[in-house]
Design an enzyme around this catalytic site. Structure first.
Site, PDB file in Angstrom:
ATOM      1  N   GLY A   1     -18.044   0.388   0.619  1.00 21.60           N
ATOM      2  CA  GLY A   1     -17.029   0.716   0.972  1.00 21.60           C
ATOM      3  C   GLY A   1     -15.865   0.602  -0.257  1.00 21.60           C
ATOM      4  O   GLY A   1     -15.999   0.033  -1.756  1.00 21.60           O
ATOM      5  N   SER A   2     -15.140   1.994  -1.142  1.00 17.10           N
ATOM      6  CA  SER A   2     -14.967   1.849  -2.143  1.00 17.10           C
ATOM      7  C   SER A   2     -13.664   2.661  -1.998  1.00 17.10           C
ATOM      8  O   SER A   2     -13.510   3.362  -3.156  1.00 17.10           O
ATOM      9  CB  SER A   2     -15.774   3.424  -3.042  1.00 17.10           C
ATOM     10  OG  SER A   2     -16.127   4.355  -2.516  1.00 17.10           O
ATOM     11  N   GLY A   3     -12.021   2.380  -1.339  1.00 19.02           N
ATOM     12  CA  GLY A   3     -11.466   2.813  -1.375  1.00 19.02           C
ATOM     13  C   GLY A   3     -10.535   1.318  -2.201  1.00 19.02           C
ATOM     14  O   GLY A   3     -10.786   1.325  -3.044  1.00 19.02           O
ATOM     15  N   ASN A   4      -9.528   1.489  -2.271  1.00 19.63           N
ATOM     16  CA  ASN A   4      -8.291   0.885  -2.860  1.00 19.63           C
ATOM     17  C   ASN A   4      -8.679  -0.622  -3.330  1.00 19.63           C
ATOM     18  O   ASN A   4      -9.367  -1.183  -4.270  1.00 19.63           O
ATOM     19  CB  ASN A   4      -6.413   1.037  -1.887  1.00 19.63           C
ATOM     20  CG  ASN A   4      -5.757   0.428  -3.238  1.00 19.63           C
ATOM     21  OD1 ASN A   4      -5.221  -0.193  -3.502  1.00 19.63           O
ATOM     22  ND2 ASN A   4      -5.775   0.871  -5.252  1.00 19.63           N
TER      23      ASN A   4
ATOM     24  N   GLY B   1     -11.496  -1.872  -1.806  1.00 17.36           N
ATOM     25  CA  GLY B   1     -13.388  -2.104  -1.967  1.00 17.36           C
ATOM     26  C   GLY B   1     -13.100  -2.024  -3.219  1.00 17.36           C
ATOM     27  O   GLY B   1     -14.528  -2.148  -3.576  1.00 17.36           O
TER      28      GLY B   1
ATOM     29  N   ALA C   1      -4.293  -4.971  -3.827  1.00 16.26           N
ATOM     30  CA  ALA C   1      -5.156  -3.944  -4.066  1.00 16.26           C
ATOM     31  C   ALA C   1      -5.257  -3.776  -6.075  1.00 16.26           C
ATOM     32  O   ALA C   1      -5.984  -4.592  -6.840  1.00 16.26           O
ATOM     33  CB  ALA C   1      -5.822  -2.871  -3.689  1.00 16.26           C
TER      34      ALA C   1
ATOM     35  N   LYS D   1      -0.638  -9.858  10.662  1.00 16.41           N
ATOM     36  CA  LYS D   1      -0.316  -9.853   9.422  1.00 16.41           C
ATOM     37  C   LYS D   1      -0.051  -8.320   9.104  1.00 16.41           C
ATOM     38  O   LYS D   1       1.675  -7.579   9.281  1.00 16.41           O
ATOM     39  CB  LYS D   1      -0.737  -9.795   8.489  1.00 16.41           C
ATOM     40  CG  LYS D   1      -2.014  -9.730   7.441  1.00 16.41           C
ATOM     41  CD  LYS D   1      -2.043  -9.222   6.345  1.00 16.41           C
ATOM     42  CE  LYS D   1      -3.291  -8.695   6.238  1.00 16.41           C
ATOM     43  NZ  LYS D   1      -3.103  -7.234   5.163  1.00 16.41           N
TER      44      LYS D   1
ATOM     45  N   ASN E   1       1.302  -0.824   4.872  1.00 15.33           N
ATOM     46  CA  ASN E   1       1.713  -0.843   6.465  1.00 15.33           C
ATOM     47  C   ASN E   1       3.743  -1.197   6.007  1.00 15.33           C
ATOM     48  O   ASN E   1       3.923  -0.122   7.003  1.00 15.33           O
ATOM     49  CB  ASN E   1       1.941  -2.206   7.210  1.00 15.33           C
ATOM     50  CG  ASN E   1      -0.261  -2.538   7.274  1.00 15.33           C
ATOM     51  OD1 ASN E   1      -0.778  -1.432   7.786  1.00 15.33           O
ATOM     52  ND2 ASN E   1      -0.562  -3.514   7.135  1.00 15.33           N
TER      53      ASN E   1
ATOM     54  N   GLN F   1      -3.728   0.051   8.607  1.00 21.44           N
ATOM     55  CA  GLN F   1      -4.429  -1.041   9.028  1.00 21.44           C
ATOM     56  C   GLN F   1      -3.764  -0.984  10.829  1.00 21.44           C
ATOM     57  O   GLN F   1      -4.430  -1.936  12.082  1.00 21.44           O
ATOM     58  CB  GLN F   1      -5.482  -1.971   8.714  1.00 21.44           C
ATOM     59  CG  GLN F   1      -6.080  -1.075   8.025  1.00 21.44           C
ATOM     60  CD  GLN F   1      -7.318  -1.029   8.409  1.00 21.44           C
ATOM     61  OE1 GLN F   1      -8.348  -1.286   9.417  1.00 21.44           O
ATOM     62  NE2 GLN F   1      -7.772   0.879   8.723  1.00 21.44           N
TER      63      GLN F   1
END
EC number: 1.1.1.8
Length: 371
Positions: free
Chosen positions: A18-21, A23, A162, A222, A295, A323
């Site tokens: 994974g290489s998102g924010n 990740g 992040a 959460k 969110n 999410q």
């Protein structure tokens, strides 16, 4: 140089899926540790990247030459030993520690691609937030990883934005990790010391706990609670309303965890109520997430602009995931399967706003029963 209390014949190889924010932020700190601790870890850290083109260039090429994830973590320099790899199998093969950090709706597809391709002695850590719901009950995402890959998987969860972690601003996190007896044996143990060495930084403090169930449930719910906070922010109700949402949210999270056996959640031990009030994975993560995470931003935009959740997600996050939207649906399905909707008025009210055109104006009445 850090010295392990246990003999390490061959340094451990670590990879990131994974290489998102988030990740990329986690990959950065892990790569820093691997570079600094050659007696414990191999230097290079592979990071699986879902290949994209940015202004005519492959994202992996940009990361590997400019050492920056310009799409998901811009303006943050990455260690030179962090290597972007578009091949998921090549990323994980021969790894001793696999760190999963992808949107949880993609987990099933990803683990299927690498089933039978990982070392049988490998360990995993899940940074994912969510639940795997079926008509029969509920499975933790870490358990889904274990069941498919046949390797033990713990959980990393905490009050971690992040961008703040990537900038080196001080924070803390929880790693929930208890290896069951049938996964132990010669050459098979990555113990809590190794995990702490992999993730702990001067700016990122790690507490290793044993409550995998509690940390997982808190991390999933959460995001739903944060959507509720975004709704009341969008309605302009102020800090009192947000505090009320968080209080009720903590209460419902603890109640949800108390049904772990009914929900058929696999666990070595029951969730510890102290996890929700004393650990970073509990109330600290909730406060941080409700203070302005993605969110909250998506939910606030929904109410202010009168658009549906998925349109708001597309506009606000520009390709990343909220999410809480998906988890709200999964939690509703689980509560419906066990006829428990009335015991979770906040979680149900949040679901209704996202999926049934419910109104945030109904929150005070819907939550009256909690008083």
């Amino acid at each position: 140089m850090t010295t392990s209390p246990y003999p390490i014949e061959t340094p451990f190889k670590v990879c990131i899926v994974g290489s998102g924010n988030w990740g990329t932020a986690v990959a950065k700190l892990v790569a820093e540790n691997c570079a600094e601790k050659p007696n414990i870890f191999q230097r290079d850290v592979k990071m699986w990247v879902f290949e994209e083109e940015i202004e005519g260039r492959k994202l992996t090429e940009i990361i590997n030459t400019e050492h920056e994830n310009v799409k998901y973590l811009p303006e943050i320099k990455l260690p030179t030993n962090l290597v972007a790899n578009p091949d998921i199998v090549d990323t994980v093969q021969d790894a001793d520690l696999i760190v999963f950090n992808i949107p949880h709706q993609f987990l099933g597809r990803i683990v299927k691609q690498i089933e039978g391709k990982v070392k049988p002695t490998a360990r995993a850590i899940s940074c994912l937030k969510g639940l795997d719901v079926s008509p029969e009950g509920c499975k933790l995402l870490s358990t889904s990883i274990t069941d498919t890959l046949k390797i033990y998987c713990g959980v990393l969860s905490g009050a971690n934005i992040a961008n703040e972690v990537a900038k080196g601003n001080w924070s803390e996190t929880s790693i929930a990790y208890t290896v069951p007896e049938d996964f132990r044996g010669a050459g098979k143990d990555i113990d809590p010391f190794i995990l702490k060495e992999a993730f702990h930084r001067p700016y990122f403090h790690v507490r290793v706990i044993e409550d995998v169930v509690g940390a997982s449930i808190a991390g999933a719910l959460k995001n739903v609670i944060a959507c509720s906070v975004g709704f009341v922010e969008g309605a302009g109700w102020g800090d009192n309303a947000k505090a009320a949402i968080m209080r009720i949210g903590i209460k419902e999270t603890i109640r949800f965890a108390s049904y772990w056996e009914l929900f058929k959640i696999k666990a070595l031990s029951p969730p510890n109520p102290k996890t929700f009030t004393e650990e970073s994975a509990g109330v600290a993560d909730l406060i941080t997430t409700c203070s302005g995470g993605r969110n909250v931003k998506v939910a606030r935009y929904m109410i202010k602009n009168n658009v549906d959740a998925f349109e708001a997600e597309k506009i606000v996050l520009k390709g990343q995931s909220s999410q809480g939207i998906l988890t709200a649906k999964e939690v509703h399905e689980l509560l419906t399967n066990f006829n428990l909707q009335d015991e979770f008025p906040l979680l149900e009210a949040t679901y209704k706003v996202i999926y049934e055109n419910g109104s945030v104006d109904d929150f005070p009445q819907l939550l009256e029963g909690d008083q």
